[in-house]
Design a protein around this motif. Structure first.
Motif, PDB file in Angstrom:
ATOM      1  N   ALA A 109      37.263  48.843  40.450  1.00 52.41           N
ATOM      2  CA  ALA A 109      37.333  48.500  39.313  1.00 52.41           C
ATOM      3  C   ALA A 109      38.588  48.935  38.321  1.00 52.41           C
ATOM      4  O   ALA A 109      38.712  50.188  38.178  1.00 52.41           O
ATOM      5  N   GLY A 110      39.253  48.114  37.711  1.00 55.66           N
ATOM      6  CA  GLY A 110      40.462  48.367  36.763  1.00 55.66           C
ATOM      7  C   GLY A 110      40.836  47.503  35.798  1.00 55.66           C
ATOM      8  O   GLY A 110      40.094  46.276  35.935  1.00 55.66           O
ATOM      9  N   ALA A 111      41.579  47.815  35.072  1.00 58.00           N
ATOM     10  CA  ALA A 111      41.971  46.975  33.886  1.00 58.00           C
ATOM     11  C   ALA A 111      43.370  47.229  33.592  1.00 58.00           C
ATOM     12  O   ALA A 111      44.039  47.952  34.072  1.00 58.00           O
ATOM     13  N   LEU A 112      44.030  46.192  32.842  1.00 57.75           N
ATOM     14  CA  LEU A 112      45.371  46.161  32.451  1.00 57.75           C
ATOM     15  C   LEU A 112      45.739  46.242  31.056  1.00 57.75           C
ATOM     16  O   LEU A 112      44.570  45.684  30.211  1.00 57.75           O
ATOM     17  N   ARG A 113      46.595  46.835  30.393  1.00 57.98           N
ATOM     18  CA  ARG A 113      46.627  46.969  28.922  1.00 57.98           C
ATOM     19  C   ARG A 113      48.284  46.898  28.867  1.00 57.98           C
ATOM     20  O   ARG A 113      48.882  47.696  29.381  1.00 57.98           O
ATOM     21  N   ILE A 114      48.755  45.926  28.198  1.00 57.40           N
ATOM     22  CA  ILE A 114      50.169  45.710  27.819  1.00 57.40           C
ATOM     23  C   ILE A 114      50.467  45.293  26.419  1.00 57.40           C
ATOM     24  O   ILE A 114      49.980  44.737  25.890  1.00 57.40           O
ATOM     25  N   LYS A 115      51.358  46.408  25.953  1.00 56.16           N
ATOM     26  CA  LYS A 115      51.859  46.015  24.500  1.00 56.16           C
ATOM     27  C   LYS A 115      53.491  45.869  24.482  1.00 56.16           C
ATOM     28  O   LYS A 115      54.247  46.207  25.169  1.00 56.16           O
TER      29      LYS A 115
END
Lengths: 432, 172
Positions: A20-26
């Motif tokens: 279980a993982g997620a991505l966050r890009i700004k």
């Protein structure tokens, strides 16, 4: 226009990766300000669980860390423990361990290529959707995956969390008719592995030129699977016992899995790194087949990992056939250890890359300390760096959906195993 | 893990799927109990194979020669703990948004459907853990589910074998 664009991309749950993982890009003013692979899977504390257990329990316990690469955990563990006991299991055990390992590469790589990565490159949102358009290719992949499972089952008793490996060799010796039956299947499947490599090499993969440091084990003659020395594309050449002097693991706030740096820099482990560093040690048949394709290694295109996996399937099949054909009953498949206290180091090339183990054992054979550094932890910092480079190369002016898909593709291409990576949490308690 | 072992692929496969620990191990535990109890001995040799699986992505590759797949999995749906449920592929697809595996059960079944079509009949049996992982132990839940699990499996396998026999008789 694009320089004024303000965009946040959030992928709350990454699909088609293990764990279980997620991505966050700004994105701000035409640049990526933040690219984080969030790993929130709870730590599994395996290293602590091993403390106080008898050494002979370790291979079966560490096999439970991963349903995809249990053989890698077992082989790194037995190498480390045999090092402590001064045990040389002999040429036959080493050869059959390599066959065992070939099975794992075949099943894991076939799974990743066909069910996790290829939908991205062929324009499908899922493996079932792709299977409808490419049924023969997916069937071929599943057959190679099943063949890998057959090899694991022959030595491990079962293909998931196998129980056949032990310190000193294997608990049982496969009978000749079973080996013959498997050999026939392996030989009959070689054309499938050849076709897979040709097919992947001809795919229209994205262009991607990146500067990264490749790291893998090395062996004087063979393409590395279980080894004692580690090399890098920047000239590193060390014994595996020095691993912790060069690799620094550290925690970041957004991940329950540790990150790792080599001399303070990110680095790559896994099939592309192995291929970049060890192509000269490929079996002649695999080398000739690769030479027919237009892809050249070493490669700086991360997407060539897919082709490296296909080449390693061919290599694994070729190696398994050769080693099983050469095998004889002249030597036992198990040598009894003489237990003694000490510290030992073991490393092997899991499908996803270098897997390091260190154990400290008491004079009665009890585990006093354990350290495990899985490949996904080592690749995490590189993955985040790759996200920035790949998305900027791709063009930040693209629509949010397209950027999100490209970002997910970048991560899936590494075949991260988050379940493996979250085995340990470094806890620091601060008192007033 | 073959119970009625022969080298020819068994047409009926029971696969317990899930993790090795916690109530997610219910599928595993059920398969292991079916094996340990000798329950499969009531069927002709070579017809039935029982195995376990932790990773749904492994599932499609395990079905070479299979005609009927009976998948047993833990189910977290708030129904009576230990109750047995016959699940449809649609139900699974609706709840498959956040699998912690590279390929979830619903996707693995979708893949089997895409590749095998009608060649493999799939039945998914869920054993309810209740609302959460807490409370009743896996042993208790399996004990509750055990009678209906055996009855349901017997019913499905019996129907399949009867159909298979009829088809064979017609063919010969």
């Amino acid at each position: 226009m694009s320089k004024e664009r303000k965009l946040n991309i959030k992928v709350p749950v990454l699909a088609r990766v293990e764990g279980a993982g997620a991505l966050r890009i700004k994105i701000r003013q035409g640049r990526i300000k933040q690219a984080e692979l969030d790993i929130f899977e709870p730590p599994r504390l395996f290293e602590r669980l091993l403390i106080g257990r008898d050494y002979h329990e370790v291979p079966d316990m560490v096999a439970r860390i991963c349903g995809i690469c249990p053989v890698a955990y077992q082989m790194s563990a037995v190498s480390a423990l045999e090092g402590i006991f001064g045990l040389d299991p002999g040429a036959r055990v080493r050869a059959m361990r390599r066959v065992f390992y070939c099975g794992e590469w075949m099943q894991s790589h076939a799974l990743h290529i066909h069910l996790l990565a290829l939908p991205d490159f062929l324009g499908f949102d899922s493996a079932p959707a792709m299977a409808k358009a490419y049924p023969d290719e997916v069937r071929r992949g599943l057959a190679l995956q099943a063949l890998g499972n057959d090899i694991i089952r022959l030595f491990g008793g079962r293909s998931v969390h196998p129980v056949g490996a032990c310190v000193g060799g294997f608990h049982h010796t496969p009978d000749r008719p079973s080996v013959r039956q498997l050999l026939d299947k392996l030989q009959a499947s070689l054309p499938q592995a050849e076709a897979l490599l040709r097919w992947t090499a001809a795919l229209d993969l994205p262009e991607d030129d990146q500067d990264f440091c490749s790291v893998s084990l090395t062996h004087p003659q063979d393409y590395p699977m279980i080894g004692e020395r580690m090399v890098s594309s920047s000239g590193l050449d060390i014994g595996i016992e020095d691993f912790e002097d060069y690799v620094n693991e550290y925690q970041v706030p957004h991940s329950t899995a540790l990150h790792a740096l080599l001399h303070g820099e990110t680095y790559l482990v896994g099939p592309l790194a192995r291929m970049n560093l060890n192509q000269a040690r490929l079996p002649p048949a695999t080398r000739e087949l690769l030479a027919e394709c237009s892809i050249r290694f070493p490669s700086r295109n991360m997407y060539h990992s897919l082709i490296a996996r296909a080449a390693e399937i061919h290599l694994a099949l070729t190696e398994a056939i050769r080693l099983l054909e050469e095998d004889s009953d002249a030597q036992p498949l198990r040598v009894a250890p003489q237990v003694r206290a000490g510290t030992g180091f073991g490393a092997s090339e899991a499908p996803r890359g270098l897997l390091y183990h260190r154990y400290e054992v008491t004079e009665t054979g009890t585990i006093a300390s354990a350290r495990i550094v899985p490949p996904t932890s080592q690749n995490q910092a590189r993955m985040e760096q790759d996200l920035v480079t790949s998305l900027e190369n791709y063009g930040l002016q693209h629509a949010a959906d397209a950027l999100q898909l490209r970002a997910e593709t970048v991560i899936r291409n590494y075949d991260p195993c988050i379940s493996c990576a979250t085995h340990f949490l470094r806890l620091r308690v601060e008192h007033d | 893990m073959t119970d009625t072992g022969t080298t020819a692929p068994a047409p009926v496969r029971i696969v317990g799927i899930g993790s090795a620990a916690g109530s997610d191990s219910l599928g595993w535990d059920a398969a292991e109990r079916l094996l340990a109890s000798g329950w499969a001995g009531r069927y002709p040799a070579g017809k039935l194979e029982i195995s376990t699986c932790t990773t749904p992505a492994q599932l499609p590759a395990m079905l070479d020669g299979a005609r009927l797949l009976l998948l047993i999995d833990a189910l977290q749906d708030g129904s009576t703990p230990g109750s047995l449920h016959w699940l449809s592929a649609n139900t699974l697809a609706a709840g498959s948004q956040a699998s912690s595996h590279g390929l979830g059960v619903a996707e693995a079944l979708g893949l089997i459907d895409a590749l095998q079509g009608d060649a493999v009949e799939v039945v998914v049996l869920g054993i309810s853990t209740g609302i959460s992982d807490h409370g009743a132990t896996g042993d208790t839940l399996l004990e509750t589910a055990w009678p209906s699990l055996q009855t349901t499996l017997d019913e499905i396998i019996g129907q399949y074998l009867a159909r298979d026999e009829t088809a064979s008789a017609r063919y010969y």
